[in-house]
Design a protein around this motif. Structure first.
Motif, PDB file in Angstrom:
ATOM      1  N   GLU A  26      22.236 -40.980  -3.449  1.00  0.00           N
ATOM      2  CA  GLU A  26      22.310 -39.761  -3.680  1.00  0.00           C
ATOM      3  C   GLU A  26      22.466 -38.180  -2.822  1.00  0.00           C
ATOM      4  N   ARG A  27      20.414 -38.920  -3.026  1.00  0.00           N
ATOM      5  CA  ARG A  27      20.069 -37.757  -1.843  1.00  0.00           C
ATOM      6  C   ARG A  27      20.867 -37.843  -0.138  1.00  0.00           C
ATOM      7  N   LEU A  28      21.222 -39.133  -0.405  1.00  0.00           N
ATOM      8  CA  LEU A  28      21.576 -39.215   1.644  1.00  0.00           C
ATOM      9  C   LEU A  28      23.050 -38.152   1.931  1.00  0.00           C
ATOM     10  N   VAL A  29      24.107 -38.850   0.242  1.00  0.00           N
ATOM     11  CA  VAL A  29      25.061 -38.229   0.396  1.00  0.00           C
ATOM     12  C   VAL A  29      24.751 -36.511   0.240  1.00  0.00           C
ATOM     13  N   ALA A  30      23.883 -36.010   0.082  1.00  0.00           N
ATOM     14  CA  ALA A  30      23.788 -34.703  -0.609  1.00  0.00           C
ATOM     15  C   ALA A  30      23.159 -34.059   1.398  1.00  0.00           C
ATOM     16  N   ILE A  31      22.304 -35.080   1.686  1.00  0.00           N
ATOM     17  CA  ILE A  31      21.913 -34.157   3.203  1.00  0.00           C
ATOM     18  C   ILE A  31      22.805 -34.563   3.669  1.00  0.00           C
ATOM     19  N   THR A  32      23.967 -35.777   4.014  1.00  0.00           N
ATOM     20  CA  THR A  32      25.121 -36.402   5.452  1.00  0.00           C
ATOM     21  C   THR A  32      26.742 -34.100   4.781  1.00  0.00           C
ATOM     22  N   ALA A  33      26.318 -34.047   3.596  1.00  0.00           N
ATOM     23  CA  ALA A  33      27.216 -33.248   3.112  1.00  0.00           C
ATOM     24  C   ALA A  33      26.626 -32.044   3.479  1.00  0.00           C
ATOM     25  N   GLN A  34      25.431 -31.892   3.402  1.00  0.00           N
ATOM     26  CA  GLN A  34      24.692 -30.697   4.041  1.00  0.00           C
ATOM     27  C   GLN A  34      25.055 -30.195   5.226  1.00  0.00           C
ATOM     28  N   TRP A  35      24.623 -31.337   6.368  1.00  0.00           N
ATOM     29  CA  TRP A  35      25.039 -31.815   7.812  1.00  0.00           C
ATOM     30  C   TRP A  35      26.720 -31.240   7.910  1.00  0.00           C
ATOM     31  N   VAL A  36      27.274 -31.871   7.649  1.00  0.00           N
ATOM     32  CA  VAL A  36      28.674 -31.581   7.398  1.00  0.00           C
ATOM     33  C   VAL A  36      29.503 -30.489   7.373  1.00  0.00           C
ATOM     34  N   GLN A  37      28.700 -29.545   6.754  1.00  0.00           N
ATOM     35  CA  GLN A  37      28.940 -27.653   6.125  1.00  0.00           C
ATOM     36  C   GLN A  37      28.114 -27.677   7.451  1.00  0.00           C
ATOM     37  N   ALA A  38      27.397 -27.630   7.602  1.00  0.00           N
ATOM     38  CA  ALA A  38      26.400 -26.721   9.051  1.00  0.00           C
ATOM     39  C   ALA A  38      26.909 -27.331  10.246  1.00  0.00           C
ATOM     40  N   VAL A  39      28.354 -27.749  10.878  1.00  0.00           N
ATOM     41  CA  VAL A  39      28.757 -28.423  11.713  1.00  0.00           C
ATOM     42  C   VAL A  39      29.870 -27.342  11.669  1.00  0.00           C
ATOM     43  N   GLY A  40      30.717 -27.624   9.878  1.00  0.00           N
ATOM     44  CA  GLY A  40      31.722 -26.785   9.566  1.00  0.00           C
ATOM     45  C   GLY A  40      31.658 -25.378  10.375  1.00  0.00           C
ATOM     46  N   LEU A  43      29.683 -41.005   2.439  1.00  0.00           N
ATOM     47  CA  LEU A  43      28.728 -41.975   2.629  1.00  0.00           C
ATOM     48  C   LEU A  43      28.733 -43.560   1.957  1.00  0.00           C
ATOM     49  N   LEU A  44      29.167 -44.463   2.966  1.00  0.00           N
ATOM     50  CA  LEU A  44      30.123 -45.361   2.165  1.00  0.00           C
ATOM     51  C   LEU A  44      28.753 -47.048   2.641  1.00  0.00           C
ATOM     52  N   PRO A  45      28.169 -48.018   2.162  1.00  0.00           N
ATOM     53  CA  PRO A  45      27.174 -48.797   2.723  1.00  0.00           C
ATOM     54  C   PRO A  45      28.240 -49.843   2.575  1.00  0.00           C
ATOM     55  N   PHE A  46      27.958 -50.461   4.456  1.00  0.00           N
ATOM     56  CA  PHE A  46      28.518 -51.793   5.001  1.00  0.00           C
ATOM     57  C   PHE A  46      27.483 -52.518   5.375  1.00  0.00           C
ATOM     58  N   GLY A  47      28.501 -53.600   5.826  1.00  0.00           N
ATOM     59  CA  GLY A  47      28.143 -55.181   6.476  1.00  0.00           C
ATOM     60  C   GLY A  47      26.353 -55.348   6.077  1.00  0.00           C
ATOM     61  N   SER A  48      25.340 -55.196   6.442  1.00  0.00           N
ATOM     62  CA  SER A  48      24.187 -56.479   5.750  1.00  0.00           C
ATOM     63  C   SER A  48      23.846 -55.302   4.468  1.00  0.00           C
ATOM     64  N   TYR A  49      23.765 -54.188   4.403  1.00  0.00           N
ATOM     65  CA  TYR A  49      23.912 -53.707   2.694  1.00  0.00           C
ATOM     66  C   TYR A  49      24.573 -53.984   2.116  1.00  0.00           C
ATOM     67  N   ALA A  50      25.880 -53.397   1.969  1.00  0.00           N
ATOM     68  CA  ALA A  50      26.674 -54.414   1.060  1.00  0.00           C
ATOM     69  C   ALA A  50      26.560 -55.530   0.633  1.00  0.00           C
ATOM     70  N   LEU A  51      26.387 -56.587   1.692  1.00  0.00           N
ATOM     71  CA  LEU A  51      26.310 -58.122   1.842  1.00  0.00           C
ATOM     72  C   LEU A  51      24.933 -58.298   0.980  1.00  0.00           C
ATOM     73  N   LEU A  52      24.172 -57.406   1.409  1.00  0.00           N
ATOM     74  CA  LEU A  52      22.345 -57.646   0.385  1.00  0.00           C
ATOM     75  C   LEU A  52      22.924 -57.359  -1.505  1.00  0.00           C
ATOM     76  N   GLU A  53      23.486 -56.175  -1.225  1.00  0.00           N
ATOM     77  CA  GLU A  53      23.809 -55.945  -2.490  1.00  0.00           C
ATOM     78  C   GLU A  53      24.260 -56.834  -3.728  1.00  0.00           C
ATOM     79  N   GLU A  54      25.582 -57.952  -2.516  1.00  0.00           N
ATOM     80  CA  GLU A  54      25.761 -58.977  -3.524  1.00  0.00           C
ATOM     81  C   GLU A  54      25.567 -60.091  -3.591  1.00  0.00           C
ATOM     82  N   LEU A  55      24.206 -60.173  -2.434  1.00  0.00           N
ATOM     83  CA  LEU A  55      23.010 -61.340  -3.472  1.00  0.00           C
ATOM     84  C   LEU A  55      22.763 -61.037  -4.133  1.00  0.00           C
ATOM     85  N   MET A  56      22.050 -59.889  -3.843  1.00  0.00           N
ATOM     86  CA  MET A  56      20.343 -59.863  -4.239  1.00  0.00           C
ATOM     87  C   MET A  56      20.879 -58.560  -5.074  1.00  0.00           C
ATOM     88  N   PRO A  57      21.816 -58.695  -6.509  1.00  0.00           N
ATOM     89  CA  PRO A  57      21.733 -56.903  -7.190  1.00  0.00           C
ATOM     90  C   PRO A  57      20.508 -56.180  -7.458  1.00  0.00           C
TER      91      PRO A  57
END
Length: 119
Positions: A72-86, A103-117
């Protein structure tokens, strides 16, 4: 001035050969199209087994809550960045407020969550 059809008349006729087109799999040629060999398959199985047997990172609901908080913090930081750029790009305040991001986790992060909830 010569007609467009005349330009090819002087060249000898060439036999057309049919070339098999290689599949396009990306923007550059693949390093290899070979599949995994026996060693690769053994190593993959060993890694999957290790991930299944390893204790979950952080263990339990507290770790999941911590992970959700970080996300959630990463999403907030990303949203602030998008607004600043805008704003720098000249968008109005209303457009900036309406701007969003995902902000969508993918790749190894998504796999890790699937294998190790909870990881």
């Amino acid at each position: 001035r010569a007609a467009a059809s005349d330009c090819c008349m002087s060249a000898p006729l060439k036999k057309k050969t049919k070339l098999a087109a290689a599949p396009t799999l990306g923007v550059s040629a693949p390093i290899s199209l070979a599949g995994p060999d026996a060693h690769d398959l053994r190593e993959t199985l060993a890694l999957e087994q290790e991930l299944r047997e390893a204790p979950a990172a952080g263990e339990g609901a507290t770790a999941s809550a911590d992970g959700a908080e970080v996300y959630e913090r990463l999403v907030a930081i990303t949203a602030q960045w998008v607004q600043a750029v805008g704003l720098r790009a000249g968008l109005s305040d209303e457009q900036v407020r309406d701007a969003g991001c995902a902000l969508l986790p993918f790749g190894s992060y998504a796999l890790l969550e699937e294998l190790m909830p909870g990881s």
